[in-house]
Write a protein that holds these residues in place. Structure first.
Motif, PDB file in Angstrom:
ATOM      1  N   THR A 312      -1.318  14.474  -7.959  1.00 36.57           N
ATOM      2  CA  THR A 312      -1.999  13.340  -7.050  1.00 36.57           C
ATOM      3  C   THR A 312      -1.696  12.117  -7.230  1.00 36.57           C
ATOM      4  N   SER A 313      -1.772  11.572  -8.340  1.00 35.05           N
ATOM      5  CA  SER A 313      -1.347  10.207  -8.728  1.00 35.05           C
ATOM      6  C   SER A 313       0.206   9.990  -8.498  1.00 35.05           C
ATOM      7  N   MET A 314       0.920  10.928  -8.576  1.00 36.62           N
ATOM      8  CA  MET A 314       2.355  10.663  -8.207  1.00 36.62           C
ATOM      9  C   MET A 314       2.567  10.596  -6.621  1.00 36.62           C
ATOM     10  N   VAL A 315       2.001  11.321  -5.790  1.00 36.63           N
ATOM     11  CA  VAL A 315       1.747  11.064  -4.451  1.00 36.63           C
ATOM     12  C   VAL A 315       1.109   9.701  -4.214  1.00 36.63           C
ATOM     13  N   PHE A 316       0.086   9.337  -4.713  1.00 40.94           N
ATOM     14  CA  PHE A 316      -0.595   8.084  -4.502  1.00 40.94           C
ATOM     15  C   PHE A 316       0.285   7.019  -4.858  1.00 40.94           C
ATOM     16  N   ALA A 317       1.024   7.173  -5.996  1.00 47.74           N
ATOM     17  CA  ALA A 317       1.974   5.994  -6.308  1.00 47.74           C
ATOM     18  C   ALA A 317       3.345   5.937  -5.444  1.00 47.74           C
ATOM     19  N   ILE A 318       3.793   6.949  -4.871  1.00 48.45           N
ATOM     20  CA  ILE A 318       4.750   6.776  -3.815  1.00 48.45           C
ATOM     21  C   ILE A 318       4.204   5.982  -2.455  1.00 48.45           C
ATOM     22  N   VAL A 319       3.000   6.380  -2.053  1.00 49.59           N
ATOM     23  CA  VAL A 319       2.356   5.791  -0.932  1.00 49.59           C
ATOM     24  C   VAL A 319       2.201   4.251  -1.176  1.00 49.59           C
ATOM     25  N   LEU A 320       1.687   4.113  -2.503  1.00 45.29           N
ATOM     26  CA  LEU A 320       1.412   2.503  -2.737  1.00 45.29           C
ATOM     27  C   LEU A 320       2.483   1.681  -2.879  1.00 45.29           C
ATOM     28  N   ILE A 321       3.477   2.330  -3.572  1.00 43.04           N
ATOM     29  CA  ILE A 321       4.812   1.346  -3.791  1.00 43.04           C
ATOM     30  C   ILE A 321       5.538   1.128  -2.294  1.00 43.04           C
ATOM     31  N   GLY A 322       5.377   2.249  -1.462  1.00 40.19           N
ATOM     32  CA  GLY A 322       5.866   2.281  -0.025  1.00 40.19           C
ATOM     33  C   GLY A 322       5.108   1.151   0.770  1.00 40.19           C
ATOM     34  N   PHE A 323       3.715   0.981   0.609  1.00 37.85           N
ATOM     35  CA  PHE A 323       3.057  -0.014   1.202  1.00 37.85           C
ATOM     36  C   PHE A 323       3.498  -1.313   0.751  1.00 37.85           C
ATOM     37  N   LEU A 324       3.282  -1.309  -0.641  1.00 38.49           N
ATOM     38  CA  LEU A 324       3.699  -2.740  -1.255  1.00 38.49           C
ATOM     39  C   LEU A 324       4.821  -3.390  -0.930  1.00 38.49           C
ATOM     40  N   GLY A 325       5.830  -2.379  -0.783  1.00 41.62           N
ATOM     41  CA  GLY A 325       7.096  -2.629  -0.553  1.00 41.62           C
ATOM     42  C   GLY A 325       7.121  -3.602   0.707  1.00 41.62           C
ATOM     43  N   PHE A 326       6.181  -3.628   1.555  1.00 41.96           N
ATOM     44  CA  PHE A 326       6.334  -4.517   2.665  1.00 41.96           C
ATOM     45  C   PHE A 326       5.733  -5.799   2.531  1.00 41.96           C
ATOM     46  N   MET A 327       5.294  -6.076   1.457  1.00 43.51           N
ATOM     47  CA  MET A 327       4.630  -7.108   1.216  1.00 43.51           C
ATOM     48  C   MET A 327       5.231  -8.496   0.226  1.00 43.51           C
ATOM     49  N   VAL A 328       6.564  -7.973  -0.181  1.00 39.81           N
ATOM     50  CA  VAL A 328       7.146  -8.783  -1.188  1.00 39.81           C
ATOM     51  C   VAL A 328       8.401  -9.550  -0.694  1.00 39.81           C
ATOM     52  N   TRP A 329       8.558  -9.357   0.587  1.00 42.80           N
ATOM     53  CA  TRP A 329      10.181  -9.869   0.825  1.00 42.80           C
ATOM     54  C   TRP A 329      10.601 -11.124   0.672  1.00 42.80           C
ATOM     55  N   VAL A 330       9.403 -12.046   0.419  1.00 41.90           N
ATOM     56  CA  VAL A 330       9.824 -13.262   0.133  1.00 41.90           C
ATOM     57  C   VAL A 330      10.379 -13.596  -1.413  1.00 41.90           C
ATOM     58  N   HIS A 331      10.462 -12.703  -2.411  1.00 38.74           N
ATOM     59  CA  HIS A 331      10.753 -12.958  -3.562  1.00 38.74           C
ATOM     60  C   HIS A 331      12.452 -12.885  -3.682  1.00 38.74           C
ATOM     61  N   HIS A 332      12.979 -12.698  -2.184  1.00 40.51           N
ATOM     62  CA  HIS A 332      14.302 -12.792  -2.228  1.00 40.51           C
ATOM     63  C   HIS A 332      14.702 -14.316  -1.651  1.00 40.51           C
ATOM     64  N   MET A 333      13.467 -15.036  -1.467  1.00 39.05           N
ATOM     65  CA  MET A 333      13.555 -16.459  -1.016  1.00 39.05           C
ATOM     66  C   MET A 333      12.914 -17.487  -1.806  1.00 39.05           C
ATOM     67  N   PHE A 334      12.925 -17.201  -3.038  1.00 38.65           N
ATOM     68  CA  PHE A 334      12.235 -18.435  -3.792  1.00 38.65           C
ATOM     69  C   PHE A 334      12.879 -19.464  -3.850  1.00 38.65           C
ATOM     70  N   THR A 335      14.046 -19.589  -3.773  1.00 41.28           N
ATOM     71  CA  THR A 335      14.755 -20.890  -3.966  1.00 41.28           C
ATOM     72  C   THR A 335      14.947 -21.482  -2.528  1.00 41.28           C
ATOM     73  N   VAL A 336      14.529 -20.963  -1.398  1.00 44.42           N
ATOM     74  CA  VAL A 336      14.699 -21.935  -0.326  1.00 44.42           C
ATOM     75  C   VAL A 336      13.757 -22.804   0.182  1.00 44.42           C
ATOM     76  N   GLY A 337      12.983 -23.061  -0.714  1.00 44.52           N
ATOM     77  CA  GLY A 337      11.691 -23.993  -0.880  1.00 44.52           C
ATOM     78  C   GLY A 337      10.505 -23.756   0.195  1.00 44.52           C
TER      79      GLY A 337
END
Ligand code: HEM
Ligand code: CU
Length: 651
Positions: A312-337
């Protein structure tokens, strides 16, 4: 080395690298045509090209993805030769040509290798794992494959037709706009990815509907194997991420082809590209890694002979990773100011993904604990993935620290990091999955002895290639450069990296040899269950009959097949009585339709109005044609089915 002619007073030059590419394409074509004719296999080929059956389409994906892997790998080797020595001048691969190699390599590996190989394995395994007869939309499935193939071919053929894209796989504006990338290269990129992207989106929809609607009785969501779960979540990620790419590519195409300025720095805003690209691009890395997680979960529990720890936690972890994956895109843009507040939020949300990822790693380890472990090649790949991926994850957290990223950004540290994750995660997962499901696909096992050699060659080559890159990065070597100075002290590390790359290349060739050898001498998979498997796909013969299950099985728990083995005689109670099964027809339309997309793209790239308009009309015509020919196929009658099952010994 270039060939120079004067023809009717005109000077014509054939650059040697393009000549070599032309010759090798010609050579492969000739060999292919020769072999097909010699072995009288044209009809057989036609059967494959027009197939709508999930496992055959899966094998098509694996074949095409494998071919693109050779191309992307050749690019990598060329880059590594150019970088082996300081101030090196290998052939013509400096400057713009290096950029072409680098861009084609990255683009190809992400879109035309890693994703299609995973989708290939999904096509092979997922319907079997849930007790389905096929994907929900077989015609659409074939169309998805051919669109991917058309898009991939477009990007790959650009090299010999006026130049490949040069702006990196991320194609940042304004660099990728006409002003700074005047050749047709980035048009190939935009149109190729657009066409392939439509295919990917359609595949995702297909898998979503299949997994939600086509499960056999008793196969509740909470009983699905982890690979199917990861496919479900991955399909959702594609559904939400790819439209951002679609829009980004559309803006890029408009700017390049029709002179708009959405992304140009003066009238529009170049950051629009970065945001859209990474809103797609960050989830994309989870699209690449989650299916690999699924494969490892299935493989590890099979070869440790234990139920997966913490299902169950394995499934939950996949779903959570998938969800969080959409929240973090700006870490590719730290240096754009974007400012410290924004950077802090995205740094923390990025690091939070380490939590569900850690849960997964520990659950794999706990699955191994006390298990009866068999060190098959598939398992070796899975085991070696754990430390490799942990290391990629740790450097990922390092990069997520915004102030530190100012130092690492666009250095070889990043190149080291993402190869540890993509190669050490996705590619190891694909190899593991290939060894694991090979008998199911083809009815024979890949040879273990040769497989293990292949594994060790790859593993050693991998670390030799990519570990030094971290150090090079910390020493200041920037990403995307074709050379470095003698006194930078980077020579030795680069040489080690190049040697490692050739070991990996050798390993890939050795894999092809292993396939060939095993095909002739390999152990036949007579039982359909060579690994003492736990999930549904091992309950039917290898390779499966075209209808998969004569009567779909009634599932009673997680690891459905294992449960029947433990609590019964290893056979399933059927969930239905024998009844006629509809087999959808083969169809040439997907190939033709994708071919028209391919041709039409040239209309846009070279601004030929006739081809543009003609292509549009033809595409519309194809859609109309399809809507009137959506029938056919044939039924396997209940009697025929009973007889065929009888002959197999009544599974
Ligand atoms: C066969 C072993 C491989 C080697 C030796 C290799 C080597 C390299 C090198 C030297 C670069 C260019 C770095 C630069 O100039 O900035 C690069 C970039 C890249 N590679 Fe690989 N690579 C390999 C496999 C892969 C695989 C399997 C993937 C993904 C599935 C991949 C994805 C990428 C990406 C996304 C880039 C970035 C391209 C860009 O910046 O636009 N590579 N690789
Ligand atoms: Cu990211």
């Amino acid at each position: 080395m270039d060939l120079k002619y004067t023809l009717w007073g005109k000077k014509i030059t054939f650059p040697s690298d393009i000549l070599a590419a032309d010759m090798s394409i010609l050579l492969f074509l000739l060999i292919g045509v020769g072999l097909l004719t010699y072995f009288k296999k044209w009809k057989w080929l036609w059967g494959w090209l027009t197939t709508t059956h999930h496992s055959k389409i899966g094998i098509l994906y694996l074949t095409a993805g494998g071919a693109f892997f050779l191309r992307g790998g050749l690019d990598a080797l060329i880059m590594r030769v150019q970088l082996a020595l300081p101030e090196n001048q290998f052939w013509v691969f400096q400057g713009e040509k290096y950029n072409q190699m680098m861009t084609t390599h990255g683009t190809t590996m992400i879109f035309f290798v890693a994703m299609p190989l995973l989708i290939g394995l999904m096509n092979v395994a997922v319907p079997l794992q849930i007790g389905a007869r096929d994907l929900a939309f077989p015609y659409l499935n074939a169309l998805s494959f051919w669109l991917f193939f058309a898009g991939g071919s477009l990007v790959n053929i650009s090299f010999i037709l006026g130049g490949s894209p040069t702006a990196g796989w991320t194609a940042y504006a304004p660099l990728a706009l006409k002003e700074f990338s005047p050749g047709p290269g980035n048009d190939y990129y935009a149109l190729g990815l657009q066409i392939a992207g439509i295919g990917t989106l359609l595949t995702a929809i297909n898998f979503l509907v299949t997994i939600l609607n086509k499960r056999t009785k008793g196969m509740t969501l909470t009983r699905m194997p982890l690979f199917t779960w990861s496919t479900l979540v991955t399909s959702l990620l594609i559904l939400f991420a790819f439209p951002a790419l679609t829009v980004a590519l559309l803006l890029l195409s408009f700017d390049r082809l029709f002179g708009t300025s959405f992304l140009s720095a003066d009238a529009g805003n170049a950051l629009i590209w970065q945001h859209l690209f990474w809103i797609f691009g960050h989830p994309e890395v989870y699209i690449l890694i989650l299916p690999a997680f699924g494969i490892f979960s299935d493989v590890i529990s099979t070869f440790a002979k234990k139920k997966l720890f913490g299902y169950t936690s394995m499934v939950f972890a996949i779903v959570l990773i998938g969800f969080l994956g959409f929240m973090v895109w700006v870490h590719h843009m730290f240096t754009v100011g974007l400012g410290p507040a924004s950077n802090a939020i995205f740094a923390i949300s990025t690091m939070s993904i380490a939590v569900p990822t850690g849960i997964k790693v520990f659950n794999w380890l706990f699955t191994l604990k006390g298990g009866v472990i068999r060190f098959n090649t598939a398992m070796l790949y899975a085991l070696s993935f754990i430390p490799t991926f942990v290391m990629g994850g740790v450097t990922g957290v390092m990069l997520a620290a915004a102030p530190a990223d100012y130092q690492y950004h666009d250095s070889y540290f990043v190149v080291g990091h993402f190869h540890y994750v993509i190669v050490g995660g996705t590619i190891l997962g694909i190899f593991s999955g290939l060894y694991y499901w090979w008998p199911k696909m083809f009815g024979f096992l890949l040879d273990e002895k040769r497989g293990k050699w292949q594994f060790w060659l790859f593993a050693i080559g991998f670390h030799l290639t990519f570990f030094p890159m971290h150090i090079m990065g910390l020493m200041g070597m920037p990403r995307r450069v074709y050379t470095y100075l003698e006194d930078s002290g980077l020579g030795t590390l680069n040489m080690i990296s190049t040697i490692g790359a050739f070991l990996m290349g050798l390993s890939v060739l050795f894999f092809i040899y292993t396939v060939y050898w095993s095909c002739r001498n390999g152990v036949r998979d007579a039982s359909g269950d060579p690994w003492d498997g736990r999930t549904l796909e091992w309950a039917i013969p290898s390779p499966p009959p075209e209808y998969n299950f004569a009567r779909r099985p009634f599932v009673r728990g997680v690891d459905a097949f294992w449960k029947e083995k433990m609590e019964g005689d290893g056979t399933f109670q059927p969930a239905e009585k024998l009844k006629p099964i509809h087999i959808p027809p083969s169809n040439v339309q997907p190939m033709i339709l994708s071919g028209i997309f391919f041709m039409t793209a040239f209309g846009f790239i070279f601004d030929w109005n006739l081809v543009k308009i003609g292509g549009g009309i033809l595409i519309l015509g194809m859609l109309i044609w399809r809507s009137f020919t959506d029938k056919g196929g044939h039924f396997i009658t209940a009697e025929e089915l009973a007889e065929r099952e009888e002959r197999k010994g009544g599974r």
